[in-house]
Each structure stands twice: as structure tokens, then as C-alpha cells.
Design an enzyme around this catalytic site. Structure first.
Site, PDB file in Angstrom:
ATOM      1  CB  SER A 193      -0.640   0.118   1.101  1.00 25.36           C
ATOM      2  OG  SER A 193      -2.164  -0.321   1.007  1.00 25.36           O
ATOM      3  CB  ALA A 224      -2.291  -1.576  11.137  1.00 25.14           C
ATOM      4  CE  LYS A 308      -9.487   1.534   0.741  1.00 24.42           C
ATOM      5  NZ  LYS A 308      -8.057   1.473   0.279  1.00 24.42           N
TER       6      LYS A 308
HETATM    7  C1  LIG Z   1      -6.054  -1.078   3.712  1.00 25.34           C
HETATM    8  S1  LIG Z   1      -5.702  -1.189   5.364  1.00 25.34           S
HETATM    9  C2  LIG Z   1      -4.571  -0.007   5.554  1.00 25.34           C
HETATM   10  C3  LIG Z   1      -3.081  -0.111   5.124  1.00 25.34           C
HETATM   11  C4  LIG Z   1      -2.133   0.630   5.338  1.00 25.34           C
HETATM   12  N1  LIG Z   1      -2.390   2.231   4.715  1.00 25.34           N
HETATM   13  C5  LIG Z   1      -0.646   0.693   4.940  1.00 25.34           C
HETATM   14  O1  LIG Z   1      -0.169   1.312   3.978  1.00 25.34           O
HETATM   15  O2  LIG Z   1      -0.129  -0.485   5.486  1.00 25.34           O
HETATM   16  C6  LIG Z   1      -7.148  -0.484   5.944  1.00 25.34           C
HETATM   17  C7  LIG Z   1      -6.955  -0.455   7.504  1.00 25.34           C
HETATM   18  O3  LIG Z   1      -7.955   0.127   8.293  1.00 25.34           O
HETATM   19  C8  LIG Z   1      -8.177  -0.198   9.484  1.00 25.34           C
HETATM   20  N2  LIG Z   1      -9.371   0.189   9.892  1.00 25.34           N
HETATM   21  C9  LIG Z   1     -10.836  -0.143   9.218  1.00 25.34           C
HETATM   22  N3  LIG Z   1     -11.621   0.517  10.030  1.00 25.34           N
HETATM   23  C10 LIG Z   1     -11.122   1.292  11.244  1.00 25.34           C
HETATM   24  C11 LIG Z   1     -11.670   2.223  12.132  1.00 25.34           C
HETATM   25  N4  LIG Z   1     -12.876   2.574  12.359  1.00 25.34           N
HETATM   26  N5  LIG Z   1     -10.578   2.909  12.871  1.00 25.34           N
HETATM   27  C12 LIG Z   1      -9.372   2.495  12.756  1.00 25.34           C
HETATM   28  N6  LIG Z   1      -8.827   1.622  11.803  1.00 25.34           N
HETATM   29  C13 LIG Z   1      -9.775   1.148  10.798  1.00 25.34           C
HETATM   30  C14 LIG Z   1      -8.183  -1.593   9.461  1.00 25.34           C
HETATM   31  O4  LIG Z   1      -7.709  -2.307  10.632  1.00 25.34           O
HETATM   32  C15 LIG Z   1      -6.855  -1.848   8.363  1.00 25.34           C
HETATM   33  O5  LIG Z   1      -5.591  -2.110   8.975  1.00 25.34           O
END
Ligand SMILES: C[S@@+](CC[C@H](N)C(=O)[O-])C[C@H]1O[C@@H](n2cnc3c(N)ncnc32)[C@H](O)[C@@H]1O
Length: 357
Positions: A193, A224, A308
Site C-alpha cells: 500500500s 496498520a 474504495k
Molecule cells: C487497507 S488497510 C490500511 C493499510 C495501510 N494504509 C498500509 O499502508 O499499511 C485498512 C486498515 O484500516 C483499519 N480500519 C478499518 N476501520 C477502522 C476504524 N474504524 N478505525 C481505525 N482503523 C480502521 C483496518 O484495521 C486496516 O488495518
């Protein structure tokens, strides 16, 4: 009897294969705003769309007023002549030079391109072989200019004997061949990513690196394992990384990342930060509303966020999100700049950049 030289007739838009319909709907929308009507040719999975105004006389207006930055689904925008087909394999250079000279006297650069499809990629060997002789012929004909403001010649091959010849102007087109920036995955980055944010910085801020400075502060929502945070840390920007999931250990060892396991939709920083970046997977309109809350509340100056896309009505969804943001910030009296682009590293998604002016 000598033939009339061909005239620029259409706009060729390169796009991610599978997004031709969105690209076509979008160009219809944008040209309508300029009161230009025309038709689009968009074959599924072709990786490009051809828009032709009913009145060829409208092309100069489109070339002057249509902004590449306003097109979310187009990776590149080229004003093209009618398709050159059945080129003789004995001499492809003469008709190509003739077409080029109908476009401009000189060019700053010549790009040999194809659509971003597997079929088209098979042409790459031919294109490599053609490049040298064509460059020599262009130089001999005095068609090469050292002036960076000169147009770029695009030769977009459908096969080895069929090509669209066209031009783009730097500043109103993608700066990369095929509209694709080739980035190397950094080995220490925790997720692929990371390339999305790197491309977003390059695309949206290309000539404004001062917007990303060491010592700035950022919040990364949905951070994460840390691919986006990695891009910020690399630039010595302090990051509050918000996610319930675990962050990459090496990134945490940098000492400039604080990890908070809280809900990204509720979190707001105690003090304003320079940057908000957000890669949470959720409904686009929810992310749009979140970005508005941050920007209208003065919690950040810049926001880079990923939307998305749903399976259907993807262009409509972007329009809806744009309207949510524009309306709310206009009502709040916040001056801003907003752009969307489906970047090369975006899949079923697009990236937005919002800046407070
Ligand atoms: C596509 S991943 C992100 C990848 C990250 N940008 C990277 O480069 O490694 C989406 C993340 O959003 C987090 N997520 C989804 N809903 C969330 C929320 N309400 N609050 C915090 N994190 C959230 C998920 O746990 C997941 O780790």
C-alpha cells in the site's frame, strides 16, 4: 492533387482496464460543462476511451479548457488525429512523421505507448525497436525541440500497424509515459500500500514538495501495518498511527510514530496537524464526511485519502463524495482545493487530495 493534412479530431483518454465506462461518463460530463457534445467509444477492458466532439471545430476549445486534473478516471489525455491504420511494415516512419507534422512543428518528447492491457504489452518489443529509427528520423526532420513548453508527441499503438498520433501539453497531462509512474517497492516498507501514497504525493504535489517537510505532524487513520506511515516517517514527519491492528515494529522503533488503538472515525487530534492520511476501508461517503469534519474543524491543512469504490455507479459515487465535500466546505466558508485521481497503484479505488488554501 495534394491531400489536406489531417486535423485533430478526438481526445484519447487512457484508463485502468475495466474502467472505460466510468472514464467515458466522466468525459461526457466534463465536456457538457463546456457545452461541447460528442460521442465516446469505450470497449470493455480496452484500457482507453476515445471522445469525439460532433463538431471538429470544438477541439481547440476542449484542448484549451478541459483540465486533465478534473478527470478522475483518465490516466492520460491526448488530442489525436484520426486513426492511422494499415501502416506498411516496410515504412512506418514516413506516415508517422507526416501525421506528427500535422500536429506541431516540433516536439519536446516522443512517447511510444499502448494501452495497459496484456495484449497491448506484447507490442513492447516492436516499440523498443521502432524507437531509435523514429527518434533519428524526427531529429533529421528538425522536429525535436529542447524547449520544455513544446508539446509531447504520443504514438498510441493498437497493433504494430495501427496507431493514434496525438499531442499533449506538459501541465495538462500526466508527466509519465502511458500515464503510469513506475515505482520500486521499498524493501523496508511494511505493505505494498505504501506505493499508493508515494504515487499520490508525486501526482498531486509533484511541484510543491514544500508541503511535505521534515518536522511536520500527521495522523494516519487505518494505519496498520504501516505502509502509509512509512512514507511519512521516511520524510521525517511525526505520525499518530490510528488502528486496532498491529503496526510494523521497525517503524515503531523510528521513535516518531505513536500508535493509538482507537476508532478512526471518532479520533481527533488534541492539536491541529499538517496532514491527515486515511486508508480505512469503508463507504466512500463516510470517508468524505470524515475528511470534511477534519478540514472544517481546522484539524489538518492537507488530507490524502482513499475511497474504495462500489461495484457499480463508481463515477456517480465520486461525484457524490465531491459534492459532499464541496458543499460542506463552501457552507463553512473554508477555501479549499480538491482533486480525485484513480492512480496507477489504485485498484477498485481512487485517491483524493484536499488542501485548505
Ligand atoms: C487497507 S488497510 C490500511 C493499510 C495501510 N494504509 C498500509 O499502508 O499499511 C485498512 C486498515 O484500516 C483499519 N480500519 C478499518 N476501520 C477502522 C476504524 N474504524 N478505525 C481505525 N482503523 C480502521 C483496518 O484495521 C486496516 O488495518
Amino acid at each position: 492533387m495534394s491531400q489536406e493534412p489531417p486535423v485533430i479530431q478526438s481526445l484519447l483518454l487512457y484508463c485502468r482496464p475495466g474502467f472505460e465506462k466510468e472514464c467515458a461518463t466522466e468525459i461526457q460530463d466534463q465536456t457538457q460543462k463546456l457545452e461541447v457534445s460528442g460521442f465516446s467509444k469505450a470497449n470493455p477492458n480496452a484500457g482507453y476511451v476515445l471522445f469525439t466532439p460532433y463538431e471538429t471545430g470544438d477541439m481547440p476549445l476542449l484542448m484549451k479548457q478541459l483540465r486533465f486534473a478534473d478527470l478522475c478516471f483518465a490516466r492520460q489525455m491526448v488530442a489525436v488525429l484520426p486513426l492511422l491504420s494499415k501502416l506498411s511494415v516496410e515504412d512506418r516512419i514516413s506516415p508517422v512523421l507526416e501525421a506528427a507534422s500535422a500536429l506541431s512543428r516540433q516536439f519536446f518528447d516522443t512517447w511510444l505507448e499502448t494501452a495497459d492491457t496484456n495484449d497491448a504489452k506484447e507490442l513492447s518489443v516492436f516499440l523498443r525497436k521502432f524507437q531509435g529509427p523514429l527518434a533519428r528520423a524526427m531529429a533529421e526532420a528538425g522536429m525535436v525541440s529542447a524547449k520544455p513548453g513544446a508539446p509531447r508527441l504520443h504514438l498510441f499503438f493498437l497493433n504494430s500497424t495501427t496507431v493514434y498520433a496525438g499531442l499533449s501539453r506538459p501541465g495538462n497531462a500526466s508527466p509519465w509515459p502511458m500515464g503510469i509512474v513506475r515505482l520500486k517497492f521499498p524493501r523496508s516498507a511494511p505493505s505494498r500500500s505504501t506505493l499508493k501514497l508515494e504515487e499520490a504525493f508525486l501526482f498531486f504535489l509533484g511541484d510543491e514538495p514544500k508541503i511535505l517537510q521534515p518536522g511536520m505532524k500527521a495522523v494516519d487513520l487505518g494505519a496498520a501495518p504501516g505502509g502509509w506511515t512509512w512514507q511519512l516517517v521516511k520524510r521525517s514527519i511525526r505520525v499518530i498511527a490510528v488502528d486496532n491492528g498491529p503496526m510494523d515494529k521497525e517503524l515503531m522503533d523510528s521513535g516518531i510514530v505513536e500508535h493509538l488503538r482507537v476508532d478512526g472515525f471518532r479520533y481527533l487530534p488534541p492539536r491541529p496537524v499538517d496532514w491527515l492520511v486515511c486508508d480505512m476501508v469503508d463507504q466512500p461517503s463516510r470517508i468524505a464526511a470524515l475528511v470534511v469534519r477534519w478540514m472544517a474543524g481546522g484539524h489538518c491543512r492537507h488530507a490524502m485519502f482513499n475511497l474504495k469504490l462500489p461495484m457499480k455507479k463508481r463515477h456517480e459515487e465520486i461525484k457524490r463524495c465531491r459534492a459532499i465535500i464541496e458543499e460542506a466546505l463552501d457552507n463553512a466558508g473554508v477555501p479549499f482545493r480538491l482533486s480525485f485521481k484513480q492512480l496507477y497503484h489504485d485498484r477498485e479505488e481512487v485517491t483524493g487530495y484536499l488542501a485548505r488554501l
